[in-house]
Motif scaffolding. Structure first.
Motif, PDB file in Angstrom:
ATOM      1  N   LYS A   1       0.834  -1.202   0.000  1.00 62.99           N
ATOM      2  CA  LYS A   1       0.000   0.000   0.000  1.00 62.99           C
ATOM      3  C   LYS A   1       0.867   1.249   0.000  1.00 62.99           C
ATOM      4  O   LYS A   1       0.601   2.207  -0.743  1.00 62.99           O
TER       5      LYS A   1
ATOM      6  N   ASN B   1       1.136   4.065  -2.937  1.00 60.48           N
ATOM      7  CA  ASN B   1       0.687   5.420  -2.612  1.00 60.48           C
ATOM      8  C   ASN B   1       1.838   6.384  -2.367  1.00 60.48           C
ATOM      9  O   ASN B   1       1.650   7.442  -1.767  1.00 60.48           O
TER      10      ASN B   1
ATOM     11  N   GLU C   1      -8.379   7.601  -0.532  1.00 59.35           N
ATOM     12  CA  GLU C   1      -7.434   6.551  -0.198  1.00 59.35           C
ATOM     13  C   GLU C   1      -7.591   6.042   1.235  1.00 59.35           C
ATOM     14  O   GLU C   1      -6.883   5.131   1.650  1.00 59.35           O
TER      15      GLU C   1
END
Length: 321
Positions: free
Chosen positions: A99, A103, A189
């Motif tokens: 993740k 990101n 997000e």
């Protein structure tokens, strides 16, 4: 008076520059984004896994390394992934790493602007700091935005920013940590912000203020006719899509739950799937977690190098013949 006018002009200019992100139009549908541009087929190579594990830009860096350099860097990455230092990489730790890799651009964006807002340099950003930096002179004015032609728009923007800031501020002190500020700037997000994403989407599309989205509002969000030109075929298709798929209760409009189903429809989590895949393919003793050695033994699935890319190129060339 001349000085006051100049200051007001400068403040207005700053306002146009700094007024921020909550009004920017984004893609409406927040499907879980692809982890790689490559097809996920291990029989054809591991480029998908490389980009999923490292992020697309970092994967390009590893592609230029020798196998030895690649494995050495991978070892250092494993040490970072192992948050609790128990010498095992769990599914949760691997998920968190992927993740973060995916990101990275978000964290870089937050870091880029952090100093602009953290005026007292206490490594936190209060609502007052954000408001004053973003809206400048007008944030403190008794009649907010009263001398602006589109003052109502700016008032709505600031109220919307404040609502989003409150939602991101999990402990309710109106002072954002870096994590909370990230959720504020990029709510799509963060799981706990997704209901607000739906609310903001509905408000953006709801032109008549009835709290719902009808088919014309739905279409106008993506297409605007000029000079009475006939609608393209794809617009007619979208109108039918609205009737058949978007309007679930067939009342002619989308409510909050229907907008949510539209923009956040997917229960498929590619990060979860990729984490399980990497563990399954590398877990020799089948204890559902990985040691550093198990990862290094299967290093070419996690990271690339000149050698692995050369091998994949040979495989592709062979297939072409």
């Amino acid at each position: 008076m001349k000085l006051l006018g100049t200051l007001c002009l400068l403040a207005l200019s700053a306002l146009w520059v700094l007024c921020k992100p909550t009004q920017e139009k984004k893609d409406r549908i927040h499907h879980s984004k692809d982890l790689s541009d490559h097809h996920h087929d291990d029989s054809q190579g591991y480029q998908y896994d490389h980009e999923a594990f490292l992020g697309k830009e970092e994967a390009k860096t590893f592609d230029q390394l020798t196998p030895e350099e690649s494995k050495e860097r991978l070892g250092k990455i494993v040490n970072k992934i192992d948050k609790n230092k128990d010498n095992f990489i769990t599914h949760e730790e691997l998920q968190e790493w992927i993740k973060r890799s995916q990101n990275r651009y978000i964290y870089e964006n937050v870091n880029k602007h952090w100093r602009d807002y953290d005026k007292n340099q206490d490594n936190r950003i209060s609502w007052e700091e954000y408001k004053n930096t973003t809206y400048g002179y007008y944030a403190a004015a008794e009649e907010e935005f009263s001398d602006l032609e589109d003052k109502d728009t700016y008032r709505r923007m600031m109220k919307r920013d404040e609502r989003r800031f409150k939602q991101a501020d999990r402990d309710g002190d109106m002072i954002a940590t870096r994590e909370e500020f990230t959720a504020f700037l990029h709510p799509e997000e963060s799981d706990y912000m997704k209901d607000l994403v739906v609310t903001e989407t509905l408000e953006d599309m709801d032109k008549n203020g009835d709290g719902l989205v009808d088919v014309d509002e739905y279409i106008s969000d993506m297409y605007s006719a000029e000079n009475d030109e006939p609608e393209p075929d794809w617009v007619a298709s979208e109108r039918q899509q609205f009737l058949d798929v978007r309007d679930l209760n067939k009342d002619g409009k989308m409510d909050h739950s229907e907008v949510s189903y539209w923009i956040l429809p997917s229960q498929y989590d590619p990060i979860d799937v990729e984490s399980k895949h990497l563990i399954y393919e590398s877990d020799k003793d089948k204890d559902e977690k990985l040691t550093k050695q198990e990862i290094l033994d299967n290093w070419n699935m996690f990271v690339g190098s000149q050698a692995t890319n050369y091998g994949e190129d040979l495989t592709r060339r062979h297939d072409e013949f």
